[in-house]
Design an enzyme around this catalytic site. Structure first.
Site, PDB file in Angstrom:
ATOM      1  CB  CYS A  81      49.664 -39.537  80.245  1.00  0.00           C
ATOM      2  SG  CYS A  81      48.083 -40.246  80.750  1.00  0.00           S
ATOM      3  CB  CYS A  87      43.932 -41.879  76.954  1.00  0.00           C
ATOM      4  SG  CYS A  87      42.902 -40.418  77.197  1.00  0.00           S
ATOM      5  CB  CYS A  90      47.439 -36.574  74.587  1.00  0.00           C
ATOM      6  SG  CYS A  90      47.072 -35.449  75.948  1.00  0.00           S
ATOM      7  CB  CYS A 168      44.362 -36.335  83.168  1.00  0.00           C
ATOM      8  SG  CYS A 168      44.331 -35.450  81.581  1.00  0.00           S
ATOM      9  CD  GLN A 271      39.349 -20.074  74.018  1.00  0.00           C
ATOM     10  OE1 GLN A 271      39.854 -21.193  73.975  1.00  0.00           O
ATOM     11  NE2 GLN A 271      38.945 -19.450  72.913  1.00  0.00           N
ATOM     12  CG  PHE A 300      31.437 -16.413  65.340  1.00  0.00           C
ATOM     13  CD1 PHE A 300      30.513 -17.391  64.987  1.00  0.00           C
ATOM     14  CD2 PHE A 300      31.964 -15.620  64.334  1.00  0.00           C
ATOM     15  CE1 PHE A 300      30.140 -17.578  63.672  1.00  0.00           C
ATOM     16  CE2 PHE A 300      31.596 -15.791  63.017  1.00  0.00           C
ATOM     17  CZ  PHE A 300      30.670 -16.778  62.675  1.00  0.00           C
ATOM     18  CG  ASN A 348      22.589 -19.639  62.916  1.00  0.00           C
ATOM     19  OD1 ASN A 348      23.818 -19.632  62.749  1.00  0.00           O
ATOM     20  ND2 ASN A 348      21.835 -20.660  62.547  1.00  0.00           N
ATOM     21  CG  ASP A 369      37.153 -16.896  68.949  1.00  0.00           C
ATOM     22  OD1 ASP A 369      37.607 -17.853  68.282  1.00  0.00           O
ATOM     23  OD2 ASP A 369      37.186 -16.858  70.196  1.00  0.00           O
ATOM     24  CB  CYS A 395      39.493 -23.505  66.803  1.00  0.00           C
ATOM     25  SG  CYS A 395      37.796 -23.630  66.223  1.00  0.00           S
TER      26      CYS A 395
END
EC number: 2.1.1.190
Length: 438
Positions: A81, A87, A90, A168, A271, A300, A348, A369, A395
Site C-alpha cells: 500500500c 495510515c 495496517c 486500500c 465478520q 454473544f 447484557n 464469542d 478477539c
C-alpha cells in the site's frame, strides 16, 4: 518601568538509541532489550539493527519507532500500500505473512501456557487470502477549508489526523475500485462541507454504500448519488443521523453463514473476513460434534453467525446477545431459514444471568464469542451448566487467557487451539479454543 515575562516553550528531545531486534510480538512490533527491560519497536523485524526514537519509557518496558534501518532483515518485504507509512489501518505490511502468523500463534501459545500452568501449543492456523479480504470499511470525510478539498481516508496511527487514500489493497477488489470514483463524486456534492463518513460493504448480493450527512441533501445531490449507485450497481443508504437509515435503491444485503442466507442492516456487525469466517464456523461445528439430541447455548451470538448453522444439526439452540437490533435480526433470519428449533434472547451478558428464562435449561454444549472485554460475567454460570464441551471464540488473547482460568480450575481441560488469521497485516489476534469436561 514595566517588565514583561515571556515564557519559553518547553522543548523535549526524544532519546535516540541503536538496538538489535531479537523477536516479534503479536502486534507486529519488534522486541529488543534496552537498559535491562523490553523495548517494543514499531516497524522493526527480528535480526535488524535499527536506530530507534523512544516515545514511551516505563519502569518495566519502553516503546519506540524506527528512524533508520542500519541492517535490514532479509525477511523484510515491500509494503503493497502506498499509504502504509502514514495510515493507521495496517501495522505489518513490511512483515511476511508467514512471520505474522507465526508471531501471533507464538504469543497466543505463550499466554495460554502461562494461565494453564502447562505447555499449550497452537494446533493450526485458519487463514485465507492475505490481500483483498476485507468486505467492510468506514472512511472518514473532512473538508479542508484552506485548500477547498475533501479528504477521504483513515486515521493515522495514534492520531486524529486523516490520511487521504487512493487505494486500500486489503479491501475486497470491488470496494477498492470504488474509492477514487467515490471521492470524485463526494467532492462534487453541494453538501461537501457537511459530510460525516462513508461506509462500504460487500454483501454476497453486491456492494452497498452508506453516506452519513450532517445536513439535508439537495435534490441535485440525491440525484448524483442515485446515478452513481446505478452506474456502479450498488445499494445506496443515507444516514442523516446515527439512528436513521434511508434506503434509496437496491436490495437488502445478504451474507451467508454455512449454507444459510442471513439478511442484515448495513449497521449490523458482520465478520469482515468472509473466507476465514466460513472456515471458523465449520471448525466450531466440527469441534462441538453436534448430534440430533444436543441442546446448545450460544452466548454473544450477534445475529446468529454460529447459532443458525448449529440449528441445522442440534435438537435445540439458544442464542443470547446484548444488542436488541441484532437479536431481532437473528430471529428474523431463523424464521427466514425455517429454523423452528432456534430461539434468541436479549440480555447484557456482563450482568447477572441467573434469573433469565434461558439460564436454567439443560444445555450440554456451549459456544461463546465475546467482544474484546471477554466473558467474565458469564464464565461461572457456564461452569454451573456443566456442558460437555465449550468452544470459546476470542478477539483478545488477554481476556481469553483470563476466562480460560475459570474453566481450567473447574475441571475442564484444554483440547484444541486454533489461531484465526482474520486480519492479515494488522495487530489483531483472533483465536478459537475447545474445552472438554473431565
Amino acid at each position: 518601568m514595566a517588565q514583561f515575562y515571556s515564557a519559553k516553550r518547553r522543548v523535549t528531545t526524544r532519546q535516540k538509541i541503536t538496538v538489535v531486534v531479537n523477536d516479534l510480538d503479536a502486534f507486529g512490533q519488534g522486541v529488543a532489550r534496552h537498559n535491562g527491560k523490553a523495548l517494543f519497536v514499531q516497524g522493526a523485524l527480528p535480526g535488524e539493527q535499527v536506530e530507534v526514537e523512544i516515545s514511551e519509557d516505563k519502569r518495566q518496558y519502553s516503546r519506540g519507532s524506527v528512524k533508520r534501518i542500519l541492517a535490514a532483515s532479509p525477511q523484510r518485504v515491500q509494503p503493497r500500500c502506498p499509504h502504509y507509512s502514514r495510515c493507521g489501518g495496517c501495522q505489518q505490511q513490511h512483515v511476511p505473512v508467514e512471520l505474522q502468523q507465526q508471531s501471533k500463534a507464538s504469543a497466543l501459545a505463550h499466554m495460554l501456557s502461562k494461565e494453564s500452568g502447562s505447555p499449550v501449543a497452537v494446533d493450526d492456523i485458519i487463514s485465507g487470502q492475505a490481500w483483498g479480504y476485507r468486505r467492510r470499511a468506514r472512511l472518514s470525510l473532512n473538508y479542508q477549508v484552506k485548500t477547498q478539498t475533501l479528504q477521504m481516508g483513515f486515521r493515522e496511527q495514534a492520531s486524529s489526523d486523516l490520511v487521504s487514500i487512493t487505494q486500500c489493497p486489503i479491501l475486497k477488489p470491488e470496494l477498492n475500485a470504488l474509492i477514487q470514483p467515490l471521492h470524485l463524486l463526494l467532492s462534487g456534492l453541494q453538501a461537501v462541507r457537511r459530510l460525516g463518513h462513508v461506509e462500504l460493504v460487500l454483501a454476497d448480493n453486491g456492494p452497498l454504500l452508506v453516506l452519513r450527512h450532517l445536513d439535508a441533501l439537495s435534490a441535485a445531490d440525491r440525484q448524483k448519488l442515485e446515478q452513481f449507485s446505478h452506474k456502479h450497481q450498488l445499494s445506496l443508504f443515507l444516514a442523516p443521523d446515527s439512528d436513521t437509515l434511508e434506503q434509496l435503491n437496491g436490495e437488502m444485503p445478504v451474507i451467508h453463514s454455512g449454507s444459510l442466507g442471513l439478511t442484515f442492516s448495513p449497521r449490523d456487525f458482520i465478520q469482515v473476513n468472509d473466507e476465514v469466517n466460513q472456515q471458523m464456523v465449520a471448525r466450531a461445528l466440527a469441534w462441538l460434534d453436534l448430534q440430533p439430541h444436543d441442546r446448545v447455548l450460544d452466548l454473544f451470538c450477534g445475529m446468529g453467525n454460529f447459532t443458525l448453522p448449529m440449528g441445522n444439526l442440534a435438537e435445540n439452540v439458544v442464542g443470547v446477545e446484548g444488542v436488541a437490533a441484532l437479536v431481532a435480526k437473528a430471529a428474523y433470519n431463523a424464521a427466514l431459514n425455517n429454523l423452528n428449533n432456534v430461539a434468541f434472547y436479549q440480555h447484557n451478558l456482563e450482568e447477572d444471568v441467573t434469573s433469565q428464562p434461558w439460564a436454567g435449561e439443560g444445555f450440554n454444549k456451549v459456544l461463546l464469542d465475546p467482544a474484546r472485554a471477554g466473558a467474565a460475567g458469564v464464565m461461572e454460570h457456564i461452569v454451573k451448566l456443566a456442558p460437555e464441551l465449550v468452544v470459546y471464540v476470542s478477539c483478545n488473547p488477554t481476556t481469553l487467557a483470563r476466562d480460560s482460568q475459570v474453566l481450567l480450575k473447574s475441571g475442564y481441560q484444554l483440547e484444541r487451539v486454533t489461531m484465526l488469521d482474520m486480519f492479515p497485516h494488522t495487530g489483531h489476534l483472533e483465536s478459537m479454543v475447545l474445552f472438554s469436561r473431565k
